[in-house]
Design an enzyme around this catalytic site. Structure first.
Site, PDB file in Angstrom:
ATOM      1  N   CYS A   1      -5.969  -2.745   2.674  1.00 27.55           N
ATOM      2  CA  CYS A   1      -5.747  -2.500   4.091  1.00 27.55           C
ATOM      3  C   CYS A   1      -7.011  -2.575   4.948  1.00 27.55           C
ATOM      4  O   CYS A   1      -7.488  -3.661   5.238  1.00 27.55           O
ATOM      5  CB  CYS A   1      -5.018  -1.178   4.282  1.00 27.55           C
ATOM      6  SG  CYS A   1      -4.189  -1.038   5.892  1.00 27.55           S
TER       7      CYS A   1
ATOM      8  N   GLU B   1       0.842  -1.195   0.000  1.00 33.33           N
ATOM      9  CA  GLU B   1       0.000   0.000   0.000  1.00 33.33           C
ATOM     10  C   GLU B   1       0.879   1.248   0.000  1.00 33.33           C
ATOM     11  O   GLU B   1       1.885   1.320   0.682  1.00 33.33           O
ATOM     12  CB  GLU B   1      -0.895  -0.003   1.236  1.00 33.33           C
ATOM     13  CG  GLU B   1      -1.842   1.191   1.311  1.00 33.33           C
ATOM     14  CD  GLU B   1      -2.722   1.185   2.551  1.00 33.33           C
ATOM     15  OE1 GLU B   1      -3.782   1.824   2.513  1.00 33.33           O
ATOM     16  OE2 GLU B   1      -2.347   0.541   3.556  1.00 33.33           O
TER      17      GLU B   1
ATOM     18  N   LYS C   1      -9.875   2.050  -2.403  1.00 35.04           N
ATOM     19  CA  LYS C   1     -10.136   1.613  -1.031  1.00 35.04           C
ATOM     20  C   LYS C   1     -11.523   2.072  -0.599  1.00 35.04           C
ATOM     21  O   LYS C   1     -11.842   3.267  -0.617  1.00 35.04           O
ATOM     22  CB  LYS C   1      -9.057   2.205  -0.126  1.00 35.04           C
ATOM     23  CG  LYS C   1      -9.046   1.702   1.300  1.00 35.04           C
ATOM     24  CD  LYS C   1      -7.825   2.299   2.012  1.00 35.04           C
ATOM     25  CE  LYS C   1      -7.594   1.732   3.378  1.00 35.04           C
ATOM     26  NZ  LYS C   1      -6.341   2.272   3.976  1.00 35.04           N
TER      27      LYS C   1
END
Length: 262
Positions: free
Chosen positions: A152, A42, A111
């Protein structure tokens, strides 16, 4: 069917061009060692600081994306480009791009669940101060089967992982950067949980730990198999490692412990 994953655990500095050069060297190194599907961390070319994201952001076709496309094409590999800060119409996103061996972008994940936490006596971080959330699941086809991609904090949402599995994903990939508060508590637990729930592989690729950074990554890039066993753990130092996984194990586990999945 065997797939050789290339896990690249490296830390980003202040110089974006240098970060891109370092990532390209490690992609080349992973493929030279036999990797077929390479994964970056990331924010692999951006310091993980919300106040600085906009300074490193790029629009569609920017320099990071150009490097990733060229690296996939030159190495004839599949490449999950960790994530970068993407800019579109004045909004910013934490975005992962996927490239096929011809260097074509075949998938893109923004995300969906932004990292907004306030741990008493620990980490305070709010991506929503700068970033906007994505709105779509990301599943793409490869020669080894369908792959689900998220970033994440997305891993904390079991329903999201289940939806990707329901769409056929046998491998879930999460470029991720847990911190020193949540990492020791939840990192391995979450990946083992998603692998167990989905009866699939779950892979997390993180930045290497830099104790001098304002945001210190937990590191510990890992691969978890469909039995929820940790296949490898890269620890905290910079490392590029090739790990073989057997996608036939997914169906074997699902057959032995039937939960209604195909």
């Amino acid at each position: 069917m065997e797939c050789r994953l290339g896990l690249i655990q490296l830390a980003a500095g202040d110089d974006k061009a240098a970060n891109l050069q370092a990532a390209r060297r490690e992609i080349d190194r992973a493929v030279a060692a036999g990797a077929e599907l390479v994964i970056l961390p990331e924010m692999f070319c951006v310091p993980y600081e919300t106040a600085r994201f906009a300074d490193y952001a790029e629009a569609e076709g920017g320099e990071a994306q150009q490097m990733l496309a060229a690296a996939a094409r030159d190495n004839a590999c599949w490449l999950v480009g960790g994530s970068i800060c993407e800019e579109e119409d004045g909004r910013y996103y934490n975005t992962s791009y996927v490239y096929d061996p011809q260097g074509q972008c075949v998938a893109k994940h923004r995300k969906m669940h932004l990292f907004d936490i306030d741990i008493e006596g620990g980490q305070y971080f709010k991506e929503s101060d700068v970033l906007s959330p994505g709105t779509s699941l990301t599943v793409f086809d490869t020669p080894w089967g369908r792959v689900g991609l998220a970033i994440c904090f997305d891993i904390r949402f079991a329903d999201m992982a289940a939806a990707m599995v329901d769409e056929g994903a046998q491998l879930l990939i999460y470029p991720a950067s847990f911190n020193m508060s949540t990492g020791p508590r939840h990192w391995e637990l979450l990946f083992r949980g998603r692998a167990m729930d989905g009866q699939c592989y779950a892979v997390g690729v993180a930045p290497a730990r830099d104790e001098n950074a304002s945001y210190v990554s937990w590191g510990h890039s890992l691969v978890v198999n469909p039995w929820a066993e940790v296949v490898c753990d890269l620890g905290t130092a910079p490392e590029t490692r090739v790990v073989s996984i057997d996608l036939d194990l997914v169906q074997a586990v699902r057959r032995q412990i039937p939960l209604g999945r195909q």
